[in-house]
Design a protein around this motif. Structure first.
Motif, PDB file in Angstrom:
ATOM      1  N   ARG A 102      -8.914 -36.537 -63.460  1.00 32.50           N
ATOM      2  CA  ARG A 102      -8.426 -35.471 -64.343  1.00 32.50           C
ATOM      3  C   ARG A 102      -9.063 -34.134 -63.966  1.00 32.50           C
ATOM      4  N   ALA A 103     -10.335 -34.164 -63.619  1.00 29.77           N
ATOM      5  CA  ALA A 103     -11.009 -32.934 -63.187  1.00 29.77           C
ATOM      6  C   ALA A 103     -10.419 -32.432 -61.866  1.00 29.77           C
ATOM      7  N   ASN A 104     -10.124 -33.348 -60.952  1.00 27.35           N
ATOM      8  CA  ASN A 104      -9.521 -32.953 -59.671  1.00 27.35           C
ATOM      9  C   ASN A 104      -8.138 -32.334 -59.885  1.00 27.35           C
ATOM     10  N   LEU A 105      -7.384 -32.876 -60.826  1.00 28.32           N
ATOM     11  CA  LEU A 105      -6.065 -32.303 -61.128  1.00 28.32           C
ATOM     12  C   LEU A 105      -6.208 -30.884 -61.679  1.00 28.32           C
ATOM     13  N   GLU A 106      -7.164 -30.695 -62.587  1.00 30.59           N
ATOM     14  CA  GLU A 106      -7.381 -29.359 -63.157  1.00 30.59           C
ATOM     15  C   GLU A 106      -7.803 -28.364 -62.071  1.00 30.59           C
TER      16      GLU A 106
END
Length: 549
Positions: A102-106
């Motif tokens: 999720r952090a990588n997507l953000e």
């Protein structure tokens, strides 16, 4: 006269007709658009098929993945509702992976937004300062190179002047030595006694003296030529002839000294007089030897100075080259920051977003598979695992019966079966009751073995009814809308607004008074004819959809 007026009137009417026709042509060829705002809503992908009502059977539920059982929420005899969690497997590792994904997507989305926004005014100003500093550094480096070249010229000129001074000094030493030598050879006091012990020394001294003087004269000519017409070749000649003059004079004085050593003192020629001449010749030879050493270093000193000069120039030139590269790099950075984003770069950032999103969805799907859900309302008839046990793919974990007496079996085409998953919600209507009455159900079973009907491959799916209704009879025909995907609160646009070129999708948007074409990324195609937009648009953007004529 009247005839001319008629002709002129006809011509005017003709031009008016042509103008009106051109305006009509322009109007007919000017695109006319429908303007539609991008809105938010739920996008639903579904598979619509028919099925047949069959008597319900026991439903065996099993995991589609393996893991350790951490929670059992039901027991035999419990009544459960559709969607209720029955058994859970350990998801601790996957939860950490989901947070990272999720952090990588953000991060990927933020990078895309930052790239689309372009460089800030502050960033461009900072890069402008880099360009200004790089230009100043290049100017300074070029000045340093010019200084290095001037310093090299001055240093070499100084070396040349020093060489001329050294040559003049050596020739003066040789001249004085020749005078001292001549004083001995022509001395009246030494006449008849010089080299009395070995007359050969005197003969050798007298033979070498004119040779030394001739060499001295040649060296003087070379030195004068160097002064009037300086060049490195003339300098080399002057050095070599001076060395020859000094060395030949040194040799001549050596024989004169030997002659003095062989001179026998007498009452009329005291030893003190002989020693005086010996000291004069010896001193002259020492001076000649020193001059010869100085002349020998001249070429080496000049070559060394040239090497130092070239090293300094090369260093200064390297700094100019480095400064030119830094200026070129700063200008390239400035041009890149001021330029509009390139489609190929935008595509790269979008691909990174898609990759990050797919990775997150994959992990989330793995987490979802760790929970076994009741597909429909029913009664648990058996729980076949215990807490802490490893649950695999080999057998059922929970068995249950539906509260309904019937279930629906449907043949799903090979092209659609991959969209279905256990637990997919289903809206059901029956031909016997009309479209107004809607029942709900869920996919409870998907047979792994195919069925071939008239040469077409199908897979049997079983739909469990969420409630019991005595009106439903075995053999009835059911119409099934199976929801396979849903995106909530997403951007939606009409499918007819999308144009495809070379595998890419585009839409026209109204920007001010201008219609622009932009690239978009799409997701679910809704069953109502709308398409989910993942990237490229925002809520409220106005689509310009060309009307067909």
């Amino acid at each position: 006269m009247n005839r001319k007026l008629i002709i002129i009137g006809l011509i005017i009417l003709l031009f008016i007709d042509i103008g009106l026709a051109y305006q009509a042509y322009q109007k007919s060829h000017t695109p006319v658009y429908d303007l539609i705002s991008v809105k938010k809503g739920d996008a639903v992908e579904q598979v619509s098929v028919t099925g047949t009502v069959e008597p319900s059977s026991k439903i065996d539920l099993q995991f589609t993945t393996s893991g350790r059982v951490v929670d059992i929420k039901v027991k035999t005899g419990d009544k459960v509702s559709a969607g209720q969690v029955l058994v859970s497997l350990d998801t601790s590792d996957l939860s950490y992976q989901a947070q990272a994904a999720r952090a990588n997507l953000e991060i990927a989305q933020a990078r895309l937004n930052q790239f689309l926004a372009g460089a800030s005014a502050q960033d461009i100003a900072a890069t402008n300062i880099l360009v200004i500093n790089a230009r100043k550094s290049l100017d300074d480096a070029r000045v340093s190179l010019s200084d290095a070249q001037q310093n090299a010229d001055n240093a070499l000129e100084s070396a040349f002047l020093n060489a001329q001074t050294t040559i003049d000094s050596a020739l003066l030493t040789a001249q004085n030595a020749l005078i001292a030598n001549n004083d001995v050879l022509t001395s009246s006091k030494l006449a008849g006694a010089l080299s009395g012990g070995n007359p050969q020394f005197l003969r050798d001294a007298r033979d070498l003296e004119p040779i030394a003087r001739a060499n001295f004269n040649s060296a003087e000519l070379a030195s004068d030529n160097l002064k009037s017409n300086f060049s490195e070749s003339n300098l080399k000649i002057a050095i070599e002839t001076s060395k020859l003059a000094v060395s030949s004079t040194y040799d001549a004085l050596g024989k004169t000294y030997d002659s003095l050593v062989a001179t026998i003192s007498s009452f009329s020629l005291p030893q003190a007089d002989i020693d005086f001449y010996k000291e004069s010749i010896s001193r002259s030879r020492a001076n000649l030897n020193s001059s010869l050493s100085s002349l020998g270093l001249l070429s080496q000193n000049i070559a060394s100075q040239k090497t130092i000069n070239q090293a300094n120039i090369n260093l200064a030139q390297a700094k100019v080259t480095q400064a030119e590269g830094q200026l070129e790099s700063a200008l390239a950075q400035l041009a890149l920051k001021e330029a509009s984003p390139r489609n190929v770069d935008i595509e790269l950032y979008r691909a990174q977003v898609r990759q990050a999103l797919a990775n997150l969805e994959q992990i989330q799907n793995q987490i979802n598979q760790k929970s076994l859900l009741a597909p429909i309302d029913g009664i648990v008839t058996d729980v076949l695992v215990e807490r802490g046990e490893l649950a695999g793919l080999s057998g059922p974990v929970v068995s249950m019966n539906s509260l309904s007496s019937f279930e629906i079996e449907s043949d799903i085409a090979e092209s659609e079966i991959a969209k279905l998953n256990l637990g997919n919600p289903v809206k059901i209507t029956f031909d016997a009751f009309g479209e107004e009455e809607i029942w709900e159900g869920k996919v409870v079973k998907i047979d792994p073995a195919q069925t071939v009907v008239q040469g077409v491959v199908y897979y049997k799916a079983t739909i469990g009814l969420s409630s019991n209704d005595e009106r439903i009879k075995s053999g009835m025909t059911a119409n099934l809308d199976i929801e396979t995907k849903r995106s909530k609160d997403t951007l939606l646009i009409p499918a007819r607004a999308i144009k495809e070129t070379d595998g890419k999708k585009f839409v026209n948007i109204l920007s001010g008074q201008e219609v622009k074409e932009i690239e978009i990324e799409t997701g679910i195609r809704d069953y109502q004819g709308e398409v989910e937009v993942v990237l490229g648009l925002k809520e409220g953007d106005r689509l310009a959809i060309e009307k067909k004529k």
